[in-house]
Design an enzyme around this catalytic site. Structure first.
Site, PDB file in Angstrom:
ATOM      1  N   LYS A 140      35.815  25.602  32.010  1.00  0.00           N
ATOM      2  CA  LYS A 140      37.128  25.517  31.377  1.00  0.00           C
ATOM      3  C   LYS A 140      37.083  24.433  30.316  1.00  0.00           C
ATOM      4  CE  LYS A 140      41.060  27.758  31.993  1.00  0.00           C
ATOM      5  NZ  LYS A 140      41.096  29.207  32.251  1.00  0.00           N
ATOM      6  N   SER A 182      37.078  40.264  28.928  1.00  0.00           N
ATOM      7  CA  SER A 182      36.127  39.363  28.278  1.00  0.00           C
ATOM      8  C   SER A 182      34.694  39.782  28.574  1.00  0.00           C
ATOM      9  CB  SER A 182      36.357  37.924  28.748  1.00  0.00           C
ATOM     10  OG  SER A 182      37.459  37.338  28.095  1.00  0.00           O
ATOM     11  N   THR A 195      45.464  40.315  30.559  1.00  0.00           N
ATOM     12  CA  THR A 195      45.845  39.481  31.705  1.00  0.00           C
ATOM     13  C   THR A 195      47.216  39.877  32.228  1.00  0.00           C
ATOM     14  OG1 THR A 195      44.535  37.657  30.796  1.00  0.00           O
ATOM     15  CG2 THR A 195      46.088  37.121  32.556  1.00  0.00           C
ATOM     16  N   ASN A 244      51.692  35.448  26.309  1.00  0.00           N
ATOM     17  CA  ASN A 244      50.761  36.574  26.368  1.00  0.00           C
ATOM     18  C   ASN A 244      50.717  37.228  27.739  1.00  0.00           C
ATOM     19  OD1 ASN A 244      50.011  36.410  23.715  1.00  0.00           O
ATOM     20  ND2 ASN A 244      48.105  35.314  24.081  1.00  0.00           N
ATOM     21  N   LYS A 248      31.777  30.570  32.152  1.00  0.00           N
ATOM     22  CA  LYS A 248      32.801  31.354  31.454  1.00  0.00           C
ATOM     23  C   LYS A 248      34.170  30.767  31.766  1.00  0.00           C
ATOM     24  CE  LYS A 248      34.019  35.041  29.049  1.00  0.00           C
ATOM     25  NZ  LYS A 248      35.038  34.240  28.348  1.00  0.00           N
ATOM     26  N   LYS A 297      37.063  33.016  40.850  1.00  0.00           N
ATOM     27  CA  LYS A 297      37.604  34.283  40.333  1.00  0.00           C
ATOM     28  C   LYS A 297      36.487  35.245  39.953  1.00  0.00           C
ATOM     29  CE  LYS A 297      40.920  33.927  37.305  1.00  0.00           C
ATOM     30  NZ  LYS A 297      41.622  33.702  36.022  1.00  0.00           N
TER      31      LYS A 297
END
Length: 468
Positions: A117, A400, A202, A261, A81, A105
């Site tokens: 990523k 997510s 976030t 964002n 992810k 994380k």
């Protein structure tokens, strides 16, 4: 904080875990040492690095070959992810480092995902909508065999958004007809089975990581840490000073680097906080820092940025929008005399070269790796509190997960349900980290987060029989 520093910190944490006999007790000390060495090597090594070139025809007729990456670090705790970023700073080493951070994380927050990523080496502002659409679809074509709802689930990141992700989902669906596709990406538009609140999550989580510390965790502490000197003693003084501001109705000054964002939402959270009075005195993007020691009008700045994709950087534009602010250089934000600094731009913003210029008492890493290891240690010793990226900016991956879960149970959650669940999950992790950090050895908070994450990953590797 680059890839080598991340891997070095993993090594240091694993060395300490070897000395903690209560962690992963085995019959033989030699066997235990071998097992932990194996875990360290596995977690410093990336499973797969995939590089390709995207061939794009520009509007003017030129043909470009653009480097693109997908890095899958580790999936012992679940499917890979991690986001996909469109940025001129994209490189193999940067994307690999970010994939490692995603593994850590997700493990820290107890989410059922591994770490990955992706990136494309472009500045998206230099490409037309048609060109970006083509780049997005070709990215999926290049990496289609390695993506999917039960394999690797990308999301938006720097330079990408729900529009880009919707295009990618459409291409994934075309390539895999008849297969489940809504869980193949997260960060989609709500109309395309996305989660409500995903875009803001976030930034909300980043602000929450600081607010929870001062408003909920700190008041529950019955006594100071035992240390009468050193970093913890100074940090406790810092928390007491800022909590006094809370009780006396502030205002607590906040500066935000980055107004996209993450930073834009975090600034708006501070500006509109009903828990305690905050004053956003400075914000910046890559072109400008705007300063008003009496407080900026974040709502007007948000509206301007939504229309122009950047902060106003001339007196004329400020006057047109009735925004009161002084104009300074983008780098000036680092030196702002403020209570809280939220980093929401890019990596390596505070290093050994400028760490002595930092005046903020609390630094919150909304971006990935903005504070170097050297700066982290130095600032902690000065009594400053640094809330690291893998703890602070996890709101997006929490939501997510809920979006991915929606696709599995075919049930849509409300925005209130999603943000409530995100907040509850983050608070559980924040409490575990703050409890261990402030009441333990004088490691950095980043070290504490890595330690908690690596304990979970090592335990999973052992239970899965991967450490023989």
């Amino acid at each position: 904080m680059d890839r080598s520093q991340t891997k070095e910190l993993i090594e240091n944490v694993m060395k300490e875990l070897k000395e903690q006999g209560e962690f992963l007790p085995l019959d033989s000390s030699k066997e235990r040492e071998k097992v932990l060495e194996s875990a360290g090597e596995i977690l410093k090594t990336t499973d797969k690095i995939i590089k390709s070139y995207i061939r794009v025809s520009r509007e003017g007729g030129a043909i470009e070959r653009i480097p693109a990456y997908r890095v899958q670090h580790n999936n012992i705790s679940g499917f890979y992810k991690g986001g996909i970023r469109f940025s001129e700073d994209v490189s193999e080493s940067e994307v690999e480092n970010l994939a490692i951070l995603m593994t850590l994380k997700n493990a820290l927050h107890g989410l059922p995902f591994g770490g990955a990523k992706g990136g494309v080496d472009i500045d998206p502002r230099n490409y037309t909508e048609r060109e970006l659409n083509l780049i997005s679809k070709k990215y999926v074509q290049r990496f289609a065999l390695n993506l999917g709802p039960t394999q690797d689930i990308p999301a938006p990141d720097l330079g990408t958004d729900e529009r880009i992700i919707d295009w990618m989902v459409g291409e994934y669906k075309t390539i895999h007809p008849g297969q489940a596709y809504s869980g193949s990406f997260t960060g989609k538009s709500v109309e395309n089975s996305g989660a409500q609140g995903r875009r803001e999550s976030t930034g909300i989580g980043t602000f929450l990581s600081y607010l929870y510390m001062l408003n909920e965790w700190f008041p529950q502490q019955k006594q100071r840490p035992k240390s009468k000197t050193g970093a913890r003693h100074l940090q406790w003084d810092t928390l007491e000073k800022l909590h006094t501001k809370f009780n006396e109705a502030g205002p607590i000054d906040v500066a935000v680097q980055g107004f996209g964002n993450v930073g834009g939402v975090a600034a708006l959270e501070a500006y509109s906080s009903s828990v305690a009075k905050h004053r956003v005195t400075a914000v910046s993007d890559q072109f400008v820092t705007l300063v008003n020691h009496n407080g900026l009008n974040v709502e007007k700045l948000t509206a301007y940025t939504k229309k122009n994709n950047r902060l106003p950087n001339t007196k004329e534009r400020l006057l047109d929008w009735k925004i009161e602010a002084d104009i300074k250089s983008p780098i000036d934000i680092i030196q702002m005399d403020t209570d809280v600094m939220i980093f929401a731009a890019i990596a390596d913003q505070v290093t050994k070269e400028n760490m002595k210029d930092v005046k903020a008492d609390i630094l919150v890493e909304g971006a990935n790796a903005p504070v170097s290891v050297e700066a982290d240690l130095y600032l902690q010793d000065q009594g400053k509190v640094i809330i690291p990226d893998i703890l602070a900016n996890a709101g997006g991956v929490h939501v997510s997960y809920l979006e991915w879960k929606q696709s599995r149970v075919t049930e849509m959650y409300s925005k209130e349900e999603i943000l409530q669940e995100m907040g509850n999950q983050m608070k559980d992790t924040l409490k575990r980290v703050y409890d261990e950090y402030f009441l333990s050895k004088e490691h950095t908070m980043r070290f504490t987060c890595y330690s908690l994450a690596l304990r979970r990953l090592t335990s999973l590797l052992h239970k899965h029989g991967k450490l023989f």
